[in-house]
Design a protein around this motif. Structure first.
Motif, mmCIF file in Angstrom:
data_model
loop_
_atom_site.group_PDB
_atom_site.id
_atom_site.type_symbol
_atom_site.label_atom_id
_atom_site.label_comp_id
_atom_site.label_asym_id
_atom_site.label_seq_id
_atom_site.Cartn_x
_atom_site.Cartn_y
_atom_site.Cartn_z
ATOM 1 N N UNK A 281 0.812 -1.233 0.000
ATOM 2 C CA UNK A 281 0.000 0.000 0.000
ATOM 3 C C UNK A 281 0.839 1.274 0.000
ATOM 4 N N UNK A 282 2.109 1.161 0.359
ATOM 5 C CA UNK A 282 2.983 2.339 0.375
ATOM 6 C C UNK A 282 3.536 2.679 -1.017
ATOM 7 N N UNK A 283 3.180 1.860 -2.015
ATOM 8 C CA UNK A 283 3.680 2.053 -3.379
ATOM 9 C C UNK A 283 2.531 2.511 -4.290
ATOM 10 N N UNK A 284 2.777 3.577 -5.051
ATOM 11 C CA UNK A 284 1.761 4.143 -5.946
ATOM 12 C C UNK A 284 2.298 4.092 -7.380
ATOM 13 N N UNK A 285 1.541 3.499 -8.297
ATOM 14 C CA UNK A 285 2.001 3.259 -9.667
ATOM 15 C C UNK A 285 1.298 4.200 -10.642
ATOM 16 N N UNK A 286 2.088 4.854 -11.500
ATOM 17 C CA UNK A 286 1.560 5.776 -12.509
ATOM 18 C C UNK A 286 1.992 5.287 -13.894
ATOM 19 N N UNK A 287 1.034 5.165 -14.799
ATOM 20 C CA UNK A 287 1.340 4.880 -16.198
ATOM 21 C C UNK A 287 1.818 6.181 -16.839
ATOM 22 N N UNK A 288 3.105 6.240 -17.193
ATOM 23 C CA UNK A 288 3.655 7.463 -17.770
ATOM 24 C C UNK A 288 3.077 7.809 -19.126
ATOM 25 N N UNK A 289 2.483 6.811 -19.818
ATOM 26 C CA UNK A 289 1.897 6.999 -21.152
ATOM 27 C C UNK A 289 2.848 7.719 -22.098
ATOM 28 N N UNK A 290 4.139 7.441 -21.907
ATOM 29 C CA UNK A 290 5.152 8.066 -22.733
ATOM 30 C C UNK A 290 6.397 7.187 -22.719
ATOM 31 N N UNK A 291 7.468 7.693 -23.268
ATOM 32 C CA UNK A 291 8.717 6.925 -23.330
ATOM 33 C C UNK A 291 9.889 7.887 -23.391
ATOM 34 N N UNK A 292 11.068 7.347 -23.214
ATOM 35 C CA UNK A 292 12.347 8.055 -23.264
ATOM 36 C C UNK A 292 12.244 9.406 -22.533
ATOM 37 N N UNK A 293 12.564 10.526 -23.173
ATOM 38 C CA UNK A 293 12.627 11.788 -22.448
ATOM 39 C C UNK A 293 11.240 12.288 -22.036
ATOM 40 N N UNK A 294 10.169 11.813 -22.690
ATOM 41 C CA UNK A 294 8.817 12.139 -22.239
ATOM 42 C C UNK A 294 8.544 11.523 -20.880
ATOM 43 N N UNK A 295 8.972 10.292 -20.700
ATOM 44 C CA UNK A 295 8.920 9.633 -19.399
ATOM 45 C C UNK A 295 9.892 10.312 -18.440
ATOM 46 N N UNK A 296 11.026 10.734 -18.973
ATOM 47 C CA UNK A 296 12.065 11.358 -18.155
ATOM 48 C C UNK A 296 11.605 12.638 -17.473
ATOM 49 N N UNK A 297 10.851 13.492 -18.190
ATOM 50 C CA UNK A 297 10.445 14.746 -17.563
ATOM 51 C C UNK A 297 9.394 14.505 -16.475
ATOM 52 N N UNK A 298 8.633 13.418 -16.583
ATOM 53 C CA UNK A 298 7.711 13.062 -15.501
ATOM 54 C C UNK A 298 8.489 12.639 -14.252
ATOM 55 N N UNK A 299 9.575 11.911 -14.455
ATOM 56 C CA UNK A 299 10.428 11.515 -13.331
ATOM 57 C C UNK A 299 11.049 12.751 -12.679
ATOM 58 N N UNK A 300 11.541 13.673 -13.501
ATOM 59 C CA UNK A 300 12.129 14.909 -12.951
ATOM 60 C C UNK A 300 11.080 15.721 -12.193
ATOM 61 N N UNK A 301 9.865 15.748 -12.688
ATOM 62 C CA UNK A 301 8.780 16.447 -12.000
ATOM 63 C C UNK A 301 8.491 15.787 -10.653
ATOM 64 N N UNK A 302 8.476 14.457 -10.631
ATOM 65 C CA UNK A 302 8.236 13.735 -9.371
ATOM 66 C C UNK A 302 9.328 14.028 -8.351
ATOM 67 N N UNK A 303 10.582 14.071 -8.791
ATOM 68 C CA UNK A 303 11.682 14.387 -7.883
ATOM 69 C C UNK A 303 11.554 15.814 -7.349
ATOM 70 N N UNK A 304 11.100 16.735 -8.192
ATOM 71 C CA UNK A 304 10.887 18.108 -7.748
ATOM 72 C C UNK A 304 9.800 18.160 -6.667
ATOM 73 N N UNK A 305 8.725 17.414 -6.872
ATOM 74 C CA UNK A 305 7.646 17.381 -5.878
ATOM 75 C C UNK A 305 8.128 16.764 -4.566
ATOM 76 N N UNK A 306 9.002 15.760 -4.669
ATOM 77 C CA UNK A 306 9.578 15.167 -3.459
ATOM 78 C C UNK A 306 10.438 16.190 -2.722
ATOM 79 N N UNK A 307 11.167 17.014 -3.475
ATOM 80 C CA UNK A 307 11.960 18.088 -2.871
ATOM 81 C C UNK A 307 11.080 19.065 -2.091
#
Length: 281
Positions: A105-131
């Motif tokens: 339950x502590x894990x939340x899964x998101x379908x990025x619906x993208x690939x390569x750098x499109x997926x990458x900017x979602x990861x960078x956004x998630x890290x920013x939100x964690x910050x």
């Protein structure tokens, strides 16, 4: 509670050293040899093998077991996690993560619906939100809400690899090569789609520029530029030709550039250039 961001090697960002980030490798098989993408197969070596090979490599998804192992580590560390996967329309990796997360339950899964750098900017956004101190549930919610704003646009140098992969008819690919057709592609609803075709590299770069202007770049959000193959030369030419997009916002030397890996490189071949950004609201 600390938040870990988990993704797969279908994403591409310039710096993957953030200790909060875990990327599961996808499998890349050339002939009888299978490599772990990003572990024992670098992007440069991948493109060398791709150019040398008569057949396209096969890619394999991350398994539920691989995710479970990482989720066990998350739980043992007292963390929670957000998983951002390669598009479910392109890979079974999302389903693997979802299956594995059923008991966590502590894990939340998101379908990025993208690939390569499109997926990458979602990861960078998630890290920013964690910050910013957000918890995993809220990060997942905000990333999911932003998925539809992600634009991944690319100019391909050749139709050859789309033809070899069966994504376009052989006759179309052959005629396209003879006419020096440069296709512009994007990701729509998680799938790679053709957005236009141009004769010659200059016209191709112009058409790519038109697509970028159509959506508009939100520079308050992560932006990534990518290239396939062994050289940034064509991407640098694109930036030189279209400097007006960036020059009032960010210095060209500060634009984040990364090599596009095997997941998309397999299908588009070398010498493609790509941009990923969040469209303006």
């Amino acid at each position: 509670m600390p938040v870990r961001i988990i993704t797969d090697s279908g994403f591409d960002i310039p710096d993957q050293s953030d200790p909060r980030l875990t990327a599961l490798p996808l499998g890349i098989t050339f002939g009888e040899t299978t490599y772990a993408d990003g572990v024992d197969l670098s992007n440069d070596r991948f493109y060398e093998l791709l150019i040398e090979s008569d057949e396209l490599p096969k890619t394999s998804q991350a398994t539920p077991y691989a995710y479970q192992q990482v989720f066990d580590q998350v739980r043992a560390a007292g963390e929670e996690a957000v998983v951002i996967t390669l598009s479910s329309a392109l890979s079974g990796t999302y389903q693997s993560a979802l299956t594995a997360a059923a008991d966590y339950p502590e894990v939340h899964v998101v379908d990025g619906k993208n690939a390569t750098i499109g997926q990458g900017i979602l990861v960078l956004y998630a890290l920013r939100l964690a910050d910013e101190g957000l918890g995993a549930a809220e990060i997942a919610q905000k990333v999911e809400a932003a998925v539809g704003r992600v634009c991944l646009l690319a100019l391909l140098d050749t139709l050859e690899f789309l033809k070899r992969g069966g994504r376009i008819p052989k006759s179309v690919g052959t005629i396209g090569e003879l006419l020096s057709i440069k296709p512009v592609v994007g990701v729509r609803d998680g799938e790679v789609v053709m957005l236009g075709k141009a004769r010659g590299s200059k016209n191709g770069r112009n058409q790519l520029h038109q697509q970028v202007e159509k959506f508009g770049i939100d520079f308050t959000m992560p932006v990534l530029l990518g290239y396939t193959g062994l050289s940034q030369k064509l991407l640098k030419k694109y930036l030189e030709d279209n400097r007006a997009i960036w020059e009032d916002v960010v210095a060209e030397e500060d634009l984040p550039i990364t090599s596009v890996g095997a997941t998309i490189g397999t299908h588009v071949g070398p010498n493609a250039i790509a941009l990923a950004f969040f469209a303006k609201n």
